[in-house]
Motif scaffolding. Structure first.
Motif, PDB file in Angstrom:
ATOM      1  N   THR A 142       0.800  -1.222   0.000  1.00 43.06           N
ATOM      2  CA  THR A 142       0.000   0.000   0.000  1.00 43.06           C
ATOM      3  C   THR A 142       0.837   1.279   0.000  1.00 43.06           C
ATOM      4  O   THR A 142       0.298   2.374   0.153  1.00 43.06           O
ATOM      5  CB  THR A 142      -0.953   0.012   1.215  1.00 43.06           C
ATOM      6  N   GLY A 143       2.152   1.154  -0.160  1.00 46.99           N
ATOM      7  CA  GLY A 143       3.012   2.340  -0.181  1.00 46.99           C
ATOM      8  C   GLY A 143       4.470   1.963  -0.111  1.00 46.99           C
ATOM      9  O   GLY A 143       4.848   0.849  -0.476  1.00 46.99           O
ATOM     10  N   ASP A 144       5.290   2.889   0.354  1.00 46.86           N
ATOM     11  CA  ASP A 144       6.701   2.589   0.554  1.00 46.86           C
ATOM     12  C   ASP A 144       7.281   3.519   1.610  1.00 46.86           C
ATOM     13  O   ASP A 144       6.698   4.538   1.942  1.00 46.86           O
ATOM     14  CB  ASP A 144       7.500   2.665  -0.752  1.00 46.86           C
ATOM     15  N   VAL A 145       8.423   3.102   2.137  1.00 51.18           N
ATOM     16  CA  VAL A 145       9.170   3.923   3.083  1.00 51.18           C
ATOM     17  C   VAL A 145      10.426   4.366   2.355  1.00 51.18           C
ATOM     18  O   VAL A 145      11.163   3.544   1.808  1.00 51.18           O
ATOM     19  CB  VAL A 145       9.548   3.152   4.365  1.00 51.18           C
ATOM     20  N   THR A 173       7.069   7.521   5.349  1.00 51.77           N
ATOM     21  CA  THR A 173       6.200   6.536   4.710  1.00 51.77           C
ATOM     22  C   THR A 173       5.247   7.278   3.796  1.00 51.77           C
ATOM     23  O   THR A 173       4.595   8.234   4.219  1.00 51.77           O
ATOM     24  CB  THR A 173       5.386   5.746   5.760  1.00 51.77           C
ATOM     25  N   VAL A 174       5.165   6.843   2.536  1.00 52.05           N
ATOM     26  CA  VAL A 174       4.329   7.505   1.548  1.00 52.05           C
ATOM     27  C   VAL A 174       3.291   6.508   1.032  1.00 52.05           C
ATOM     28  O   VAL A 174       3.637   5.386   0.653  1.00 52.05           O
ATOM     29  CB  VAL A 174       5.175   8.037   0.375  1.00 52.05           C
ATOM     30  N   ALA A 175       2.034   6.937   1.022  1.00 58.34           N
ATOM     31  CA  ALA A 175       0.955   6.079   0.528  1.00 58.34           C
ATOM     32  C   ALA A 175       1.044   5.925  -0.985  1.00 58.34           C
ATOM     33  O   ALA A 175       1.389   6.878  -1.696  1.00 58.34           O
ATOM     34  CB  ALA A 175      -0.400   6.674   0.895  1.00 58.34           C
ATOM     35  N   GLU A 176       0.737   4.725  -1.476  1.00 60.83           N
ATOM     36  CA  GLU A 176       0.740   4.481  -2.917  1.00 60.83           C
ATOM     37  C   GLU A 176      -0.366   5.276  -3.591  1.00 60.83           C
ATOM     38  O   GLU A 176      -0.168   5.820  -4.672  1.00 60.83           O
ATOM     39  CB  GLU A 176       0.551   2.989  -3.194  1.00 60.83           C
ATOM     40  N   ARG A 177      -1.517   5.334  -2.966  1.00 62.90           N
ATOM     41  CA  ARG A 177      -2.661   6.089  -3.501  1.00 62.90           C
ATOM     42  C   ARG A 177      -3.116   7.110  -2.477  1.00 62.90           C
ATOM     43  O   ARG A 177      -4.003   6.828  -1.659  1.00 62.90           O
ATOM     44  CB  ARG A 177      -3.800   5.141  -3.839  1.00 62.90           C
ATOM     45  N   PRO A 178      -2.539   8.307  -2.491  1.00 64.59           N
ATOM     46  CA  PRO A 178      -2.952   9.329  -1.529  1.00 64.59           C
ATOM     47  C   PRO A 178      -4.365   9.822  -1.841  1.00 64.59           C
ATOM     48  O   PRO A 178      -4.868   9.614  -2.935  1.00 64.59           O
ATOM     49  CB  PRO A 178      -1.931  10.442  -1.729  1.00 64.59           C
ATOM     50  N   GLY A 179      -4.976  10.448  -0.860  1.00 66.15           N
ATOM     51  CA  GLY A 179      -6.290  11.038  -1.104  1.00 66.15           C
ATOM     52  C   GLY A 179      -7.305  10.715  -0.032  1.00 66.15           C
ATOM     53  O   GLY A 179      -8.177  11.519   0.245  1.00 66.15           O
ATOM     54  N   SER A 214      -4.805   5.176   8.380  1.00 72.84           N
ATOM     55  CA  SER A 214      -3.756   4.964   9.371  1.00 72.84           C
ATOM     56  C   SER A 214      -2.404   4.791   8.677  1.00 72.84           C
ATOM     57  O   SER A 214      -2.271   3.983   7.758  1.00 72.84           O
ATOM     58  CB  SER A 214      -4.095   3.718  10.184  1.00 72.84           C
ATOM     59  N   MET A 215      -1.403   5.578   9.134  1.00 66.80           N
ATOM     60  CA  MET A 215      -0.045   5.470   8.599  1.00 66.80           C
ATOM     61  C   MET A 215       0.942   5.515   9.757  1.00 66.80           C
ATOM     62  O   MET A 215       0.659   6.079  10.808  1.00 66.80           O
ATOM     63  CB  MET A 215       0.257   6.604   7.624  1.00 66.80           C
ATOM     64  N   TYR A 216       2.119   4.938   9.506  1.00 62.28           N
ATOM     65  CA  TYR A 216       3.114   4.793  10.560  1.00 62.28           C
ATOM     66  C   TYR A 216       4.504   4.785   9.944  1.00 62.28           C
ATOM     67  O   TYR A 216       4.712   4.246   8.856  1.00 62.28           O
ATOM     68  CB  TYR A 216       2.850   3.460  11.279  1.00 62.28           C
ATOM     69  N   HIS A 225       1.340  11.084   3.717  1.00 59.97           N
ATOM     70  CA  HIS A 225       2.553  10.496   4.263  1.00 59.97           C
ATOM     71  C   HIS A 225       2.601  10.615   5.788  1.00 59.97           C
ATOM     72  O   HIS A 225       1.959  11.481   6.366  1.00 59.97           O
ATOM     73  CB  HIS A 225       3.799  11.159   3.666  1.00 59.97           C
ATOM     74  N   ALA A 226       3.375   9.720   6.384  1.00 59.33           N
ATOM     75  CA  ALA A 226       3.685   9.779   7.818  1.00 59.33           C
ATOM     76  C   ALA A 226       5.162  10.124   7.929  1.00 59.33           C
ATOM     77  O   ALA A 226       5.992   9.599   7.203  1.00 59.33           O
ATOM     78  CB  ALA A 226       3.410   8.440   8.494  1.00 59.33           C
ATOM     79  N   GLY A 227       5.489  10.984   8.852  1.00 61.92           N
ATOM     80  CA  GLY A 227       6.866  11.398   9.037  1.00 61.92           C
ATOM     81  C   GLY A 227       7.065  12.779   8.467  1.00 61.92           C
ATOM     82  O   GLY A 227       6.108  13.454   8.131  1.00 61.92           O
TER      83      GLY A 227
END
Length: 134
Positions: free
Chosen positions: A55-58, A71-77, A81-83, A103-105
């Motif tokens: 669902t994303g990548d770090v 951490t970045v979501a593959e499909r933002p919008g 929950s992100m970590y 994104h988280a961070g």
């Protein structure tokens, strides 16, 4: 044309130029980011790793002994929950978690020449690196 009219004309152009630049900056901030450029602007240094998951990548960056991760979501919008977590060996992890859209961070630790353990998650997908960058 008198000098007062010329001054008003240049002042009007200056105000209009400032308004256009401000609007462009606001649209750039409000619009969806490219992901890579945005993550790079969040963490200083050079990208040393990308840890992909479903669902994303770090994205991991290193700069003068500091390690930064986002951490970045593959499909933002959609808010979900992100970590992200970075732990230098022998230290406690530094974390950011919450319900975010994109994104988280970023989170940053001083690692020096120590290994780091990186974790990230978006929704139900997650990644855990094990000790890396030793």
């Amino acid at each position: 044309m008198d000098s007062g009219a010329i001054d008003r004309r240049f002042r009007r152009r200056g105000v209009l130029g400032t308004a256009v630049l401000t609007a462009a900056a606001l649209l750039a901030l409000a619009g969806p980011g490219t992901g890579t450029a945005e993550a790079a602007s969040l963490c200083p240094g050079r990208k040393v790793r990308t840890l992909p998951f479903s669902t994303g990548d770090v994205r991991v960056y290193k700069n003068r002994g500091y390690v930064c991760a986002v951490t970045v979501a593959e499909r933002p919008g959609t808010r979900r929950s992100m970590y992200v977590s970075v732990q230098a060996r022998g230290s406690r992890p530094v974390r950011d978690s919450g319900r975010y859209v994109h994104h988280a961070g970023p989170v940053t630790v001083h690692a020096g020449h120590r290994c780091v353990w990186i974790k990230g998650a978006v929704g139900s997908g997650s990644v855990s690196s094990g000790w890396i960058l030793c």
